[in-house]
Enzyme design. Sequence first.
Site, mmCIF file in Angstrom:
data_model
loop_
_atom_site.group_PDB
_atom_site.id
_atom_site.type_symbol
_atom_site.label_atom_id
_atom_site.label_comp_id
_atom_site.label_asym_id
_atom_site.label_seq_id
_atom_site.Cartn_x
_atom_site.Cartn_y
_atom_site.Cartn_z
ATOM 1 N N HIS A 102 2.715 -0.522 -2.631
ATOM 2 C CA HIS A 102 2.069 -1.724 -2.069
ATOM 3 C C HIS A 102 1.842 -1.888 -0.837
ATOM 4 O O HIS A 102 2.929 -1.865 -0.088
ATOM 5 C CB HIS A 102 2.833 -3.031 -3.079
ATOM 6 C CG HIS A 102 2.211 -4.092 -2.722
ATOM 7 N ND1 HIS A 102 1.396 -4.780 -3.603
ATOM 8 C CD2 HIS A 102 2.475 -5.204 -1.583
ATOM 9 C CE1 HIS A 102 1.087 -6.080 -3.018
ATOM 10 N NE2 HIS A 102 1.608 -6.181 -2.017
ATOM 11 N N CYS A 103 0.720 -2.064 -0.178
ATOM 12 C CA CYS A 103 0.614 -2.163 1.346
ATOM 13 C C CYS A 103 0.583 -3.420 1.621
ATOM 14 O O CYS A 103 -0.207 -4.144 1.533
ATOM 15 C CB CYS A 103 -0.570 -1.419 1.650
ATOM 16 S SG CYS A 103 -0.640 -1.280 3.495
ATOM 17 N N PRO A 104 1.594 -4.221 2.413
ATOM 18 C CA PRO A 104 1.513 -5.417 2.883
ATOM 19 C C PRO A 104 0.444 -5.697 4.018
ATOM 20 O O PRO A 104 -0.179 -6.824 4.067
ATOM 21 C CB PRO A 104 2.742 -5.786 3.572
ATOM 22 C CG PRO A 104 3.449 -4.440 3.946
ATOM 23 C CD PRO A 104 2.778 -3.442 3.051
ATOM 24 N N ASN A 157 -2.391 -6.340 1.870
ATOM 25 C CA ASN A 157 -1.949 -7.451 0.850
ATOM 26 C C ASN A 157 -2.695 -6.807 -0.585
ATOM 27 O O ASN A 157 -3.145 -7.843 -1.276
ATOM 28 C CB ASN A 157 -2.701 -8.733 1.096
ATOM 29 C CG ASN A 157 -2.082 -9.807 0.262
ATOM 30 O OD1 ASN A 157 -0.864 -9.652 -0.054
ATOM 31 N ND2 ASN A 157 -2.748 -10.885 0.218
#
Length: 389
Positions: free
Chosen positions: A204-206, A209
């Site tokens: 999951h890439c912040p 998002n």
Amino acid sequence: MRSHELRRRTGRRSKSAAGGAMGHWRRLFPTVMRLFFRCLRLCPRWGQGCRSRQLQELWSYSRLLLKSLYFNSLCNFDVVLDSIFEPVYWLVDHFTRWFGVVFVCLVILLMSSVLFIIYYYVLPVIINTYSTPWIVWHLCYGHWNLVMVVFHYYKAIRTHPGHPPLVKSDISSVSICKKCIIPKPPRTHHCSICNRCVLKMDHHCPWLNNCVGHFNHRYFFAFCLFMTMGCIYCSLSCWNMFVGAYNAIEVSCCVPFFIMLKSYYQTPEPSFTFHDRMFHKCIIYVWVLTSSVAVALGGLTMWHVVLITRGETSVERHINRKECQRLKDRGKIFQNPYNYGRLQNWKLFLGVEKYSHWLTRVFLPSDHTPCGDGLLWERSTRRTCPTAI
Ligand SMILES: [Zn+2]
Ligand SMILES: [Zn+2]
């Protein structure tokens, strides 16, 4: 006669006295025993033993009660650890979900600021001072790189990574997701931030998002690659200007010192206009930012190059490493079932089916979908070692 009578009376008296003593002792004995037991009860050492035994019984009962509450034949140390850290995971998941929007805004803001400085300050210098071939090169390469970065970033944010169907279907599954309560196809993992299962989940890439999965993995990687290339390009192009700006700022900081020495050495005082000072500061900002991002993002990109070459995702890398160690302890060799060979892995990842695709699908913006639907995965028949599992 008198003596006989006296002996008889004396004997009767002695008999009645003996009977009275026996009766007295008979009455006294239970009282004494009662007192003895009361003393034993009141005795501190005996009381301590009793209390400790009662405490032990209470402890054993509590342990049994506690075990009966969470007993599960499938429970192991990992499950206990997960349960303990569940509140921490919850906090991280929720904050990451919320911070995702902030991170995306930050990326857009930083990229916009760099672009503004490049167009406003750097490009006029290039056009006014460089030769024509260099100007053409900078204009062509810079704009191509910019288009690739913006296109892939937008697509990586907007494209769904892919989710398994929520309704009943005939897809092959390897397990059941404990949170979604649905079958999990191969290479699918649950994202606790998105709270959904994601096909071929990488992470999951912040900064996006969004989850990086089957349908946007290529966009994510291309964004990292072109962003790194763009940062290296900006960093190298601005190097001479950065050195000049850095020296100028150092000199500006020493202006009071120059003024002080002016009367002695007649040193000419450096004079910079507001535009010059802004130019110096902006060039230093661009150079520091792009160099830092180039190093950090370059490392991440290289790591993904290694993973894609091996036919693994970030999640699978972690799982495969553990599996590899487990089989090694048993004297066996692990082989990744989704490793189809280096070149084939790259072709599958980039969606290259013929030679022209290297140009149209890799070096130009392309929104083609990846090979397969992410639900079915063919296992590799390629064996580097005959004993590999
Ligand atoms: Zn799930
Ligand atoms: Zn996610």
